[in-house]
Write a protein that holds these residues in place. Structure first.
Motif, short mmCIF file in Angstrom:
data_model
loop_
_atom_site.label_atom_id
_atom_site.label_comp_id
_atom_site.label_asym_id
_atom_site.label_seq_id
_atom_site.Cartn_x
_atom_site.Cartn_y
_atom_site.Cartn_z
N ARG A 33 0.83 -1.22 0.00
CA ARG A 33 0.00 0.00 0.00
C ARG A 33 0.86 1.26 0.00
O ARG A 33 0.62 2.18 -0.76
CB ARG A 33 -0.89 0.02 1.25
N ASN A 77 -9.09 -3.32 -3.01
CA ASN A 77 -8.90 -2.30 -1.97
C ASN A 77 -7.44 -2.16 -1.55
O ASN A 77 -7.03 -1.12 -1.04
CB ASN A 77 -9.76 -2.62 -0.74
N LEU A 108 -21.12 -1.60 -7.08
CA LEU A 108 -20.45 -0.93 -5.96
C LEU A 108 -19.67 0.32 -6.39
O LEU A 108 -18.89 0.87 -5.61
CB LEU A 108 -19.53 -1.92 -5.23
N SER A 109 -19.86 0.76 -7.65
CA SER A 109 -19.18 1.98 -8.14
C SER A 109 -17.67 1.92 -7.93
O SER A 109 -17.05 2.92 -7.53
CB SER A 109 -19.74 3.24 -7.46
N ARG A 130 -15.40 12.84 -8.08
CA ARG A 130 -14.19 12.02 -8.18
C ARG A 130 -13.01 12.83 -8.69
O ARG A 130 -11.92 12.76 -8.14
CB ARG A 130 -14.43 10.85 -9.14
N ARG A 171 -9.73 13.61 -6.50
CA ARG A 171 -8.47 13.00 -6.93
C ARG A 171 -7.35 14.03 -6.91
O ARG A 171 -6.28 13.77 -6.39
CB ARG A 171 -8.61 12.38 -8.33
N ARG A 195 -6.48 15.00 -3.29
CA ARG A 195 -5.78 13.95 -2.55
C ARG A 195 -4.27 13.98 -2.83
O ARG A 195 -3.45 13.81 -1.94
CB ARG A 195 -6.37 12.59 -2.94
N LEU A 254 -20.57 1.00 0.60
CA LEU A 254 -19.44 0.61 -0.24
C LEU A 254 -19.36 1.52 -1.47
O LEU A 254 -18.27 1.94 -1.88
CB LEU A 254 -19.55 -0.86 -0.66
N LYS A 255 -20.50 1.82 -2.07
CA LYS A 255 -20.51 2.73 -3.23
C LYS A 255 -19.93 4.09 -2.85
O LYS A 255 -19.05 4.62 -3.54
CB LYS A 255 -21.95 2.94 -3.74
N ASN A 303 -16.31 4.00 -2.36
CA ASN A 303 -15.59 3.91 -3.63
C ASN A 303 -15.61 5.22 -4.41
O ASN A 303 -14.75 5.47 -5.24
CB ASN A 303 -16.17 2.79 -4.50
N ILE A 304 -16.62 6.03 -4.16
CA ILE A 304 -16.71 7.32 -4.85
C ILE A 304 -15.84 8.37 -4.14
O ILE A 304 -15.07 9.09 -4.76
CB ILE A 304 -18.18 7.79 -4.93
N GLN A 364 -13.60 7.77 -1.46
CA GLN A 364 -12.29 7.25 -1.05
C GLN A 364 -11.65 8.09 0.06
O GLN A 364 -10.53 8.59 -0.08
CB GLN A 364 -11.37 7.13 -2.26
N ILE A 406 -10.78 -2.58 3.44
CA ILE A 406 -11.03 -1.21 2.96
C ILE A 406 -10.12 -0.25 3.71
O ILE A 406 -10.10 -0.25 4.95
CB ILE A 406 -12.51 -0.84 3.16
N PRO A 407 -9.36 0.57 2.97
CA PRO A 407 -8.35 1.42 3.64
C PRO A 407 -8.96 2.69 4.22
O PRO A 407 -8.53 3.80 3.90
CB PRO A 407 -7.37 1.72 2.52
#
Lengths: 289, 289
Positions: free
Chosen positions: A12, A141, A168-169, B12, B16, B19, B137-138, B141-142, B144, B170-171
């Protein structure tokens, strides 16, 4: 040599800094495998290298996706050999975690996709796709790739992964890669190493049966039942085929096709040659390689 | 005003680049909500702002987690008001997607955690936690995020999310935030707006019942059955309590406690005041606020 990681935390950290360097434009391709790499895996790796700045291969025999009485213990493992293959193919990073690292405690989650995880392979291997989904989501992940590569040989698995990504996108492009075959048509698979010489020869009946289905289709046969029966007969004509689990046709939404076969439909077969369980599939309309 | 996003792709892209800027050290805190923000949400936001460089609040009434006959249609919605609350609290980004954006097609995935999603709330609301798990979860994932904030008021939901994070690697750090209560002890909830004045007064019986359980525990009562019976009796002493779905005690692994209650166990209650279904819980050993 590829950079080898054994620990989730370490890969990671490595990937996080890679991802953000180069003005945040670096892309990561991911090839999840259970190791014992063959020419099918090599093709996945080559596709990834063409499309990404960095290619990660994971090597992990996932206990969750094996049922009781299946071949978890005997599944072929050879990390040294796999690392050599990865080096030959120019893989950048190999992730080969231990069981403790992947499952510090046993996951309790069950993931089902009604109509997809409970039919065909899912019906013959209860819990298999829940185990596949769990490990794929974990690996996604951990690696957080831009693209992930899956062989069409495990066609139903590919469909499950595509559905997970959609539902789950998940921000990963799933790239399907056509099945790689040996010269006599047998689909490349780590499980082929289980076959004794005689069985290996007998296993060529699978590809011949798929071609027969395509030939029937090309010459105008459209009735699903007729095609399936012809394939079943062809498979059973081989004495070492000890059992056929299913011969089935699905449409592009993976619905069982029980009437007229259309171009783009998939023929799916699962059978045993001796004691070795093999699967394969064919897209109607494709040409023989 | 917080920056408002309606589209998955747009938030997103925005996140991005955030981040990766600032030498890849920027952290994102995430508060998922169904909107109609109250003081409980404000507390989640404040925690996030303390720990992160950017705080994202999502506002989305997730149809998947409502069963037939539940309050999906009538669930209170007021985006203008929510944006004002977010502005007051200094939220950086609000994500308020449309249904089409979240579910371009209906997800087919079912996520179960046996022993957790099928008991108590899960037993009374079949499919609820699968819907919660899917949307969480969605959203993960969107967005993060680095950290996500969940109120202990929905204690079983918190446990489900913690289990997802563990099982799927999942981080994201899940930060539980203690229940925020009104002055008379009623747990803050968007559903409190359903209560008529008389019912709102009657609903204070919930907190009084939780305190009674703690008082029994503090004075040496350890038998789970005795405590549950006392709580049930207290709840039913209020005439406007029309139905008690459950009064239950679980240990820290969320196993039903049927013998000796220990410090750290949780008392969980679900009931109706008039037609309004409310839930609340108490950790044995905690002090009254």
């Amino acid at each position: 040599m590829p950079k080898l990681f054994r620990k989730v935390r370490e890969i990671r950290n490595f990937l996080r800094s890679f991802r953000c360097s180069n003005d945040n434009s670096n892309s990561i391709g991911f090839v999840p495998t259970m190791g014992y790499l063959h020419k099918g895996h090599r093709e996945l790796i080559r596709r990834s290298k063409l499309q990404n700045d960095l290619t990660v291969v994971s090597i992990y025999v996932n206990p969750l996706q094996f049922g009781p009485g299946e071949d978890y213990e005997t599944y072929p493992r050879d990390l040294e050999r796999d690392l050599t293959v990865c080096e030959e193919e120019g893989v950048d990073v190999v992730f080969a975690p231990t069981d403790d690292e992947m499952y510090p405690e046993k996951p309790t989650i069950k993931i089902e996709i009604p109509g997809l995880t409970d039919v065909l392979e899912g019906a013959y291997r209860p819990g298999h796709f829940s185990g596949v989904a769990t490990v794929v989501l974990k690996l996604f992940n951990i690696i957080q790739p831009d693209r992930a590569y899956f062989g069409e040989k495990d066609f139903q698995q590919l469909k499950v992964v595509q559905r997970l990504v959609k539902d789950l996108s998940i921000p990963i492009e799933i790239v399907p890669v056509p099945t790689v075959r040996e010269e006599d048509g047998l689909a490349a698979s780590s499980r082929n190493t289980y076959l004794k010489e005689e069985e290996r020869q007998a296993a060529t009946v699978i590809y011949r049966s798929l071609l027969l289905a395509q030939k029937l289709f090309s010459s105008g046969t459209r009735n699903a039942k007729d095609i399936k029966e012809a394939v079943l007969r062809a498979l059973l004509s081989e004495k070492l085929v000890s059992k056929v689990d299913y011969v089935e046709i699905v449409d592009e939404e993976f619905r069982i096709r029980d009437d007229q076969v259309m171009e783009g439909d998939r023929l799916l077969v699962a059978l045993r040659v001796g004691k070795v369980r093999l699967i394969d599939n064919w897209r109607f309309g494709d040409e023989a390689v």
